[in-house]
Design a protein around this motif. Sequence first.
Motif, short mmCIF file in Angstrom:
data_model
loop_
_atom_site.label_atom_id
_atom_site.label_comp_id
_atom_site.label_asym_id
_atom_site.label_seq_id
_atom_site.Cartn_x
_atom_site.Cartn_y
_atom_site.Cartn_z
N LYS A 158 -4.94 3.95 3.97
CA LYS A 158 -4.92 4.97 5.04
C LYS A 158 -3.52 5.26 5.54
CE LYS A 158 -7.57 3.45 8.42
NZ LYS A 158 -8.48 3.15 9.51
N TYR A 159 -2.73 4.17 5.72
CA TYR A 159 -1.44 4.33 6.38
C TYR A 159 -0.27 4.43 5.41
CZ TYR A 159 -4.21 3.24 10.47
OH TYR A 159 -5.18 3.27 11.45
N SER A 160 -0.56 4.88 4.18
CA SER A 160 0.56 5.14 3.25
C SER A 160 0.26 6.47 2.52
CB SER A 160 0.72 3.98 2.27
OG SER A 160 -0.48 3.74 1.60
N LYS A 161 1.27 6.98 1.85
CA LYS A 161 1.12 8.30 1.19
C LYS A 161 0.02 8.25 0.15
CE LYS A 161 5.50 10.54 1.91
NZ LYS A 161 6.64 9.62 1.83
N GLU A 162 -0.61 9.41 -0.06
CA GLU A 162 -1.79 9.43 -0.94
C GLU A 162 -1.49 9.15 -2.40
OE1 GLU A 162 -3.90 13.03 -0.18
OE2 GLU A 162 -4.69 12.27 1.71
N ASP A 163 -0.20 9.27 -2.79
CA ASP A 163 0.12 9.00 -4.19
C ASP A 163 0.82 7.64 -4.36
OD1 ASP A 163 2.34 9.68 -2.83
OD2 ASP A 163 3.17 11.06 -4.33
N SER A 164 0.90 6.87 -3.25
CA SER A 164 1.61 5.58 -3.37
C SER A 164 0.65 4.46 -3.81
CB SER A 164 2.24 5.21 -2.03
OG SER A 164 1.23 4.98 -1.09
N THR A 165 1.26 3.39 -4.32
CA THR A 165 0.44 2.28 -4.85
C THR A 165 0.27 1.20 -3.77
OG1 THR A 165 1.44 2.69 -6.98
CG2 THR A 165 0.32 0.58 -6.73
N VAL A 166 -0.92 0.60 -3.77
CA VAL A 166 -1.18 -0.54 -2.88
C VAL A 166 -1.38 -1.76 -3.77
CG1 VAL A 166 -2.92 -1.53 -1.35
CG2 VAL A 166 -2.16 0.82 -0.99
N LYS A 167 -0.57 -2.80 -3.47
CA LYS A 167 -0.67 -4.01 -4.32
C LYS A 167 -1.52 -5.05 -3.63
CE LYS A 167 3.82 -3.49 -6.45
NZ LYS A 167 5.21 -3.76 -6.17
N VAL A 168 -2.54 -5.54 -4.36
CA VAL A 168 -3.40 -6.60 -3.81
C VAL A 168 -3.21 -7.82 -4.71
CG1 VAL A 168 -5.76 -7.26 -3.23
CG2 VAL A 168 -5.05 -4.89 -2.96
N ARG A 169 -2.81 -8.96 -4.09
CA ARG A 169 -2.49 -10.17 -4.88
C ARG A 169 -3.28 -11.35 -4.35
NH1 ARG A 169 3.22 -12.47 -4.52
NH2 ARG A 169 2.76 -14.14 -6.00
N TRP A 170 -3.87 -12.11 -5.25
CA TRP A 170 -4.57 -13.36 -4.88
C TRP A 170 -3.85 -14.49 -5.59
CZ3 TRP A 170 -7.44 -15.44 -1.39
CH2 TRP A 170 -8.29 -16.50 -1.63
N TYR A 171 -3.17 -15.36 -4.84
CA TYR A 171 -2.35 -16.40 -5.47
C TYR A 171 -2.36 -17.68 -4.64
CZ TYR A 171 1.26 -15.16 -2.04
OH TYR A 171 1.93 -14.93 -0.87
#
Length: 425
Positions: free
Chosen positions: A328-341
């Motif tokens: 929601k709070y970033s540009k519509e063409d930007s990537t969101v990184k989800v990491r489980w470590y």
Amino acid sequence: MRVWEREITAVILLLLISVIVGGITGHIILLIFLLMLGIIIVQFAQITRFEKWIRGGGRGKYPKTKGIWEDIYYHIYRIKKSEKRRKKKLRNIIDQFRQSTEALPNAVVILGPHDEIDWANKAARDVFGLKTSDKGQRIPNLIRFPEFNRYLRSRNYKESVVLPSPVDNRVSLEVKVISYGAGLRLLMAQDITQFKKMELMRKDFVANVSHELRTPLTVLKGYIETLQDMDDGHSPLLTNSFIQMQGQTERMQHLVDDLLLLARLETQQKKTTCVNVPSLLTQICNESDTLGKLKNRIQLTLESPANIVGEEQELRSAFTNLVSNALKYSKEDSTVKVRWYEDTYFVVLAVEDNGEGIAKADIPRITERFYRVETKRQRKVNGTGLGLAIVKHVLMRHDAHLNISSELFVGSCFSCHFPIKRICN
Ligand code: ADP
């Protein structure tokens, strides 16, 4: 002339007299010897008298004497007197402190290094049922609650612990230990019964209102949908009104759902299972990705196969909130990184975006209920301001914590840290 100068002069004079008399009588050595013996005997007598006086505590006026000994007596007498005055002053301060702490409405107990009671005020005697004769007793033997014993033994007194009063279990006490001095501790307890009652009333009120709003909202939503179906599109005003009404009812429904979820998180017992987090994250990311206009915005990296002990529905809500916020709070063409470590102590979920970021001053506040950052763009983004409050509560129920790092116009990273001990097969 100083006293010691006078003493020396007197001895020299006596010596001179002995020499003169000895010269006349022919017994110089004998007279000098007798003089020395006399001086030694007098000094010895003085020392004995002094030792007797000191042994008796140096109380009262000192014995009458002359010369250097009078000076010694006088100085010691003066030191003792000022010491007495200082002691009296200190005793008065201690008495005043005891009287004021005795009158405090909060319970105060001074504990020794072995958890023994050194002193307790009236409130402490009342709420913990302590007696004056309990002085010296170990407090865990008198306040027998496992969580209290654990807290006392932990030696980590940053937080407080809430206990029922051993005298009346309807009374709730917030107990905190404060360390001071060398191994001494102050145990303080505050009656929070009223506060807890109010808190419960607030929770019940919010839960009841949210619950009661649910049915009328569903009915409203149903009618709006029917009216939208019936709309033939001839009146743009009407069509626009229906869209607005639908948007607002949906917003209200989200609000009610979030409030109900928060109320449940605050009141419900924890039900835990072994949650397959990698699979849960895969589902959440797939679902969230399909909601946006542009797909494949989410980059999921599963570096750890760890599953954790927890409540799946709660974790789903928390993770979904973080992922949908990042989208929601970033540009519509930007990537969101989800990491489980995993790292040494924690297994971590990190959700990182290259969005608008959060100002430093807002970071500590965004997990508060209804707190929304009011930037121009964010005003247009729908939200309830409850998402991060839900995340915080869910994490608390899983012994986890939320870290937020963010830079304005660069991006944010929200990471949930679960302790390693929560990992299950
Ligand atoms: P909302 O329903 O408003 O999203 P949240 O509790 O989830 O409520 O978030 C509170 C506020 O924190 C948001 O209004 C937003 O201003 C800010 N916020 C949350 N996540 C992010 C993010 N990833 N980037 C920038 N700001 C964010």
